[in-house]
Design a protein around this motif. Structure first.
Motif, PDB file in Angstrom:
ATOM      1  N   TRP A 169       0.826  -1.213   0.000  1.00  0.00           N
ATOM      2  CA  TRP A 169       0.000   0.000   0.000  1.00  0.00           C
ATOM      3  C   TRP A 169       0.859   1.262   0.000  1.00  0.00           C
ATOM      4  O   TRP A 169       0.535   2.251  -0.637  1.00  0.00           O
ATOM      5  CB  TRP A 169      -0.912  -0.052   1.210  1.00  0.00           C
ATOM      6  CG  TRP A 169      -1.719   1.187   1.478  1.00  0.00           C
ATOM      7  CD1 TRP A 169      -1.555   2.048   2.514  1.00  0.00           C
ATOM      8  CD2 TRP A 169      -2.827   1.664   0.737  1.00  0.00           C
ATOM      9  NE1 TRP A 169      -2.489   3.049   2.457  1.00  0.00           N
ATOM     10  CE2 TRP A 169      -3.297   2.829   1.371  1.00  0.00           C
ATOM     11  CE3 TRP A 169      -3.493   1.227  -0.409  1.00  0.00           C
ATOM     12  CZ2 TRP A 169      -4.374   3.563   0.908  1.00  0.00           C
ATOM     13  CZ3 TRP A 169      -4.572   1.957  -0.867  1.00  0.00           C
ATOM     14  CH2 TRP A 169      -5.000   3.108  -0.220  1.00  0.00           C
ATOM     15  N   ASP A 170       2.005   1.221   0.705  1.00  0.00           N
ATOM     16  CA  ASP A 170       2.798   2.437   0.861  1.00  0.00           C
ATOM     17  C   ASP A 170       3.754   2.666  -0.314  1.00  0.00           C
ATOM     18  O   ASP A 170       4.175   3.790  -0.560  1.00  0.00           O
ATOM     19  CB  ASP A 170       3.599   2.362   2.155  1.00  0.00           C
ATOM     20  CG  ASP A 170       3.947   3.741   2.685  1.00  0.00           C
ATOM     21  OD1 ASP A 170       3.143   4.661   2.496  1.00  0.00           O
ATOM     22  OD2 ASP A 170       5.030   3.877   3.282  1.00  0.00           O
ATOM     23  N   ASN A 222      -3.378   5.567  -2.162  1.00  0.00           N
ATOM     24  CA  ASN A 222      -2.757   6.104  -0.969  1.00  0.00           C
ATOM     25  C   ASN A 222      -2.220   7.501  -1.273  1.00  0.00           C
ATOM     26  O   ASN A 222      -2.825   8.502  -0.944  1.00  0.00           O
ATOM     27  CB  ASN A 222      -1.645   5.164  -0.492  1.00  0.00           C
ATOM     28  CG  ASN A 222      -0.919   5.683   0.747  1.00  0.00           C
ATOM     29  OD1 ASN A 222      -1.401   6.601   1.411  1.00  0.00           O
ATOM     30  ND2 ASN A 222       0.225   5.105   1.057  1.00  0.00           N
ATOM     31  N   LYS A 223      -1.105   7.601  -1.973  1.00  0.00           N
ATOM     32  CA  LYS A 223      -0.488   8.891  -2.319  1.00  0.00           C
ATOM     33  C   LYS A 223      -1.046   9.336  -3.671  1.00  0.00           C
ATOM     34  O   LYS A 223      -0.593   8.894  -4.709  1.00  0.00           O
ATOM     35  CB  LYS A 223       1.028   8.739  -2.390  1.00  0.00           C
ATOM     36  CG  LYS A 223       1.647   8.206  -1.106  1.00  0.00           C
ATOM     37  CD  LYS A 223       3.119   7.887  -1.321  1.00  0.00           C
ATOM     38  CE  LYS A 223       3.731   7.262  -0.090  1.00  0.00           C
ATOM     39  NZ  LYS A 223       5.151   6.883  -0.304  1.00  0.00           N
ATOM     40  N   THR A 247      -9.384   7.942  -1.410  1.00  0.00           N
ATOM     41  CA  THR A 247      -7.961   8.283  -1.504  1.00  0.00           C
ATOM     42  C   THR A 247      -7.509   8.771  -0.140  1.00  0.00           C
ATOM     43  O   THR A 247      -8.233   9.507   0.544  1.00  0.00           O
ATOM     44  CB  THR A 247      -7.720   9.357  -2.567  1.00  0.00           C
ATOM     45  OG1 THR A 247      -8.525  10.497  -2.288  1.00  0.00           O
ATOM     46  CG2 THR A 247      -8.053   8.828  -3.956  1.00  0.00           C
ATOM     47  N   LYS A 248      -6.293   8.427   0.265  1.00  0.00           N
ATOM     48  CA  LYS A 248      -5.866   8.681   1.643  1.00  0.00           C
ATOM     49  C   LYS A 248      -5.197  10.045   1.810  1.00  0.00           C
ATOM     50  O   LYS A 248      -5.609  10.848   2.632  1.00  0.00           O
ATOM     51  CB  LYS A 248      -4.918   7.571   2.101  1.00  0.00           C
ATOM     52  CG  LYS A 248      -4.446   7.757   3.549  1.00  0.00           C
ATOM     53  CD  LYS A 248      -3.588   6.600   4.019  1.00  0.00           C
ATOM     54  CE  LYS A 248      -3.143   6.854   5.467  1.00  0.00           C
ATOM     55  NZ  LYS A 248      -2.294   5.747   5.994  1.00  0.00           N
ATOM     56  N   ASP A 272      -8.678   5.971   4.578  1.00  0.00           N
ATOM     57  CA  ASP A 272      -8.291   5.586   5.933  1.00  0.00           C
ATOM     58  C   ASP A 272      -8.540   6.746   6.893  1.00  0.00           C
ATOM     59  O   ASP A 272      -7.608   7.368   7.398  1.00  0.00           O
ATOM     60  CB  ASP A 272      -6.809   5.187   5.954  1.00  0.00           C
ATOM     61  CG  ASP A 272      -6.391   4.584   7.293  1.00  0.00           C
ATOM     62  OD1 ASP A 272      -7.282   4.333   8.124  1.00  0.00           O
ATOM     63  OD2 ASP A 272      -5.182   4.388   7.485  1.00  0.00           O
ATOM     64  N   THR A 279      -4.109  11.090   6.782  1.00  0.00           N
ATOM     65  CA  THR A 279      -5.308  11.100   5.956  1.00  0.00           C
ATOM     66  C   THR A 279      -5.821  12.534   5.913  1.00  0.00           C
ATOM     67  O   THR A 279      -6.230  13.071   6.947  1.00  0.00           O
ATOM     68  CB  THR A 279      -6.380  10.166   6.519  1.00  0.00           C
ATOM     69  OG1 THR A 279      -5.854   8.839   6.559  1.00  0.00           O
ATOM     70  CG2 THR A 279      -7.621  10.178   5.654  1.00  0.00           C
TER      71      THR A 279
END
Length: 675
Positions: A169-170, A222-223, A247-248, A272, A279
């Protein structure tokens, strides 16, 4: 450009107005009511003229255009691949080859292109437009990469997805972006969908300038969207009408931008929301000057925030169920001092953005080429259309007089020739060749040999001056068609002898032409040929040649005997300044004495002038008009009559001689139903 000699054009039937976007009729009643209450006009009116900045009372409501706005429109603007060839690609090798080429290209991506190896870059060089066809264009597990120095790039109507690594994820150990640009300028990213990208869905990095990001859909990431990676404060960016969902972080994060203008964006349903720090929605970082206007935040943590060194001005936004930081400090800048823009009310943003963000069929179905500007001449724009073209290409011709001959070859179907002036007389294509210098076909100012061509809001003229010359071949065509499924809407055809020829490639081939809301003028055989041709709701002007007995012939059909449908003139007006009783409705043309060319002409429910002869049909080259298929039905006006020399179609026959009957063919073509 040169000036065309003046010709007076009388008014005709109602013109054709812009249509609504596909699906507009299915828009929810709530949205329709909201838009009507705000005076925004038809939602999705793609061809409407954009209102003045801040104007919410206009009835035009353009949701998109093929021209960039915001910062991408400044300092010379962003034109992408305009002026280059149009190509269609379906595989990675072709996409990579054309995207990296040194010359300009308009690259249409049809279907899914899956990049190999996983995460591979597609390098995009300067002067490129990349646009998805319909809503099918996709880049999967790959990245569009703009290297330092790249400029003038448009990426539109694409889906860019699925470069995320399962369980990562990251994405700390990879750099698989959707679009990444470093130290570039003049880039427009518009109407794309980004989903499930390993790193940034869109990264605008290292002093990139004059960028607009509009009507995109960012989801499942995520990003999401970052800007900066520099200590310099140079970047100018417009971010409007984008949807951020699931989207985080980085929605967007903007670091050290000189100007960041965010308006009418929709942020909702963060991925999240339980993360108290990372977030967030919009972040003005470093020394960024950010302005946020009329955006909508629903269920968002930290909707907008700013570093103490940055500036952030927010006005007019709506926040629903938001928590955390809502920072506002500093003066930032005033966007209207830099460019005009349309600002929708915040309350309309969720409906507008969910409907119009991401790929849109009306964008992807047609590439637009502009004359002049992108192309110096109409013919140059036609030449840019690829052979075997499968997607619609619109050639938008600006007001002016274009003295040139134009050929749309049989290899270039699916073209729309569109005058962009207020009236058809504003945009004129004209030349002055008579048949003496190239034969009848060679005299034509415009020739359309391709199938599926439409012309709108234009005038076609052959201004050869008969009176100034003594020639044997005085035919001088304004237009000749041989293709099938040709449409003319709100057009004018100006000439004298043989003004408009609608033909087919050979006698036994049936081509169909539909002419609506138009104007045709001439004197001898000025509507002629063997194509099945419908002229509806139009004005036909029979010019006087100064004779007291015979001023000419309106039609000269050469319909194949195996084709029951030749010319239909219906719900129109024939007008003339010729003396009473001096004009023929038509005569039968048998090219080269061909006996199987047996004219079929029906004039129905049309106003006829006093200039029409009492016996309006006549023989030609030894062929009797009585052997042809000439008829009238329910005409009116001073030139209308029912006599033995004027065959009338019966009501029963008329029921099978409608516009639909003439045009439908085996493929069910029905252009008359498009409004």
């Amino acid at each position: 450009m040169t000036h065309l000699r003046s010709k007076r054009l009388p008014g005709v039937g109602p013109g054709v107005g812009p249509g609504t976007a596909p699906g507009a009729g299915r828009t929810t009643a709530a949205v329709v009511g909201l838009v009507a209450a705000l005076g925004l006009g038809l939602v999705g009116e793609a061809n409407a003229v954009a209102p003045a900045a801040g104007d919410t009372t206009t009835t035009s409501a353009a949701r998109w255009s093929d021209q960039p706005h915001g910062f991408a429109s400044l300092a010379g603007g962003t034109t992408g691949g305009a002026g280059g060839k149009v190509v269609t690609v379906t595989d990675q090798a072709s996409l990579a080859r054309y995207a990296a080429a040194p010359e300009p290209y308009i690259i249409r991506v049809q279907g899914t292109v899956t990049a190999q190896p996983f995460g591979a870059n597609i390098t995009v060089a300067s002067d490129k437009t990349i646009v998805g066809v319909g809503t099918s264009g996709e880049l999967v597990q790959g990245e569009f990469h703009l290297e330092p120095g790249t400029h003038n790039v448009i990426i539109r109507n694409m889906t860019i997805r699925d470069s995320a690594v399962e369980g990562n994820w990251d994405c700390k150990d990879t750099d698989f972006d959707g679009i990444q640009m470093d130290t570039v300028h003049h880039v427009w990213v518009d109407h794309n969908r980004f989903s499930n990208i390993c790193d940034g869905q869109l990264d605008v990095r290292k002093d990139s300038e004059y960028v607009t990001v509009s009507y995109n859909r960012f989801e499942n990431n995520n990003k999401t969207f970052g800007l900066g990676w520099t200590s310099n404060v140079k970047t100018q960016i417009t971010i409007d009408h984008n949807w951020f969902a699931h989207t985080k972080q980085r929605n967007p994060s903007v670091d050290n931008a000189a100007y960041a203008h965010l308006y009418n964006n929709y942020l909702t349903a963060q991925a999240d929301p339980g993360d108290p720090v990372w977030t967030y929605g919009n972040w003005s970082r470093g020394r960024t000057r950010m302005v946020i206007e009329n955006s909508y935040y629903r269920d968002v943590q930290h909707p907008y925030q700013a570093d103490t060194t940055a500036e952030l001005v927010e006005r007019g936004s709506i926040l629903k169920n938001t928590t955390g930081r809502h920072d506002e400090w500093g003066a930032a800048f005033e966007p209207r001092e830099l460019y005009d823009y349309r600002l929708d009310p915040a309350a309309a943003v969720p409906a507008l953005v969910t409907r119009f963000s991401g790929p849109q069929r009306r964008i992807g179905d047609s590439v637009t080429l502009h004359v002049p500007g992108d192309y110096a001449t109409v013919q140059a724009a036609v030449d840019a259309v690829p052979d075997g073209n499968t997607g619609r290409v619109t050639i938008a011709v600006a007001p002016g007089t274009y003295r040139e001959k134009v050929l749309i070859a049989a290899s270039k179907p699916n073209i729309v020739l569109q005058g962009t002036g207020h009236d058809r007389s504003d945009t004129v294509i004209v030349f002055d060749t008579p048949a003496e210098y190239g034969g009848s076909t060679g005299s034509a100012t415009v020739r359309i040999a391709a199938n599926d061509v439409t012309a709108r809001n234009l005038t076609f003229s052959n201004d050869f001056d008969e009176a100034a010359h003594e020639l044997k071949g005085e035919q001088a065509l304004a237009m000749k068609t041989t293709g099938d499924r040709i449409v003319f809407e709100n057009t004018a055809f100006l000439g004298n002898q043989d003004t408009l020829m609608t033909d087919s490639p050979k006698l036994t081939t049936v081509s169909r032409v539909y002419i609506r809301d138009s104007y045709i003028e001439g004197d001898v055989d000025f509507v002629y040929g063997r194509a099945t041709t419908v002229i509806e709701r139009s004005v036909i002007r029979a010019l006087s040649r100064g004779s007291a007995t015979n001023n000419g012939y309106i039609t000269a059909a050469s319909t194949w005997t195996g084709n029951p449908y030749g010319f239909l003139i219906t719900r129109s007006r024939i007008v003339s300044d010729a003396p009473d009783g001096t004009y023929h409705l038509g005569r039968p043309w048998h090219p080269g004495g061909e006996p199987a060319a047996v004219a079929q002409v029906l004039i129905r429910e049309t106003e006829l002038p006093a200039a029409v002869k009492a016996s309006p049909w006549t023989d030609m080259s030894g062929f009797s008009w009585r052997d042809a298929r000439f008829a009238e039905y329910r005409n009116q006006g001073p030139g209308a009559a029912v006599t033995a020399d004027r065959p009338q179609m019966s009501d029963e026959e008329a029921r099978s001689h409608t516009v639909a009957d003439y045009l439908k063919g085996a493929d069910g073509w029905a252009p008359q139903n498009r409004r």
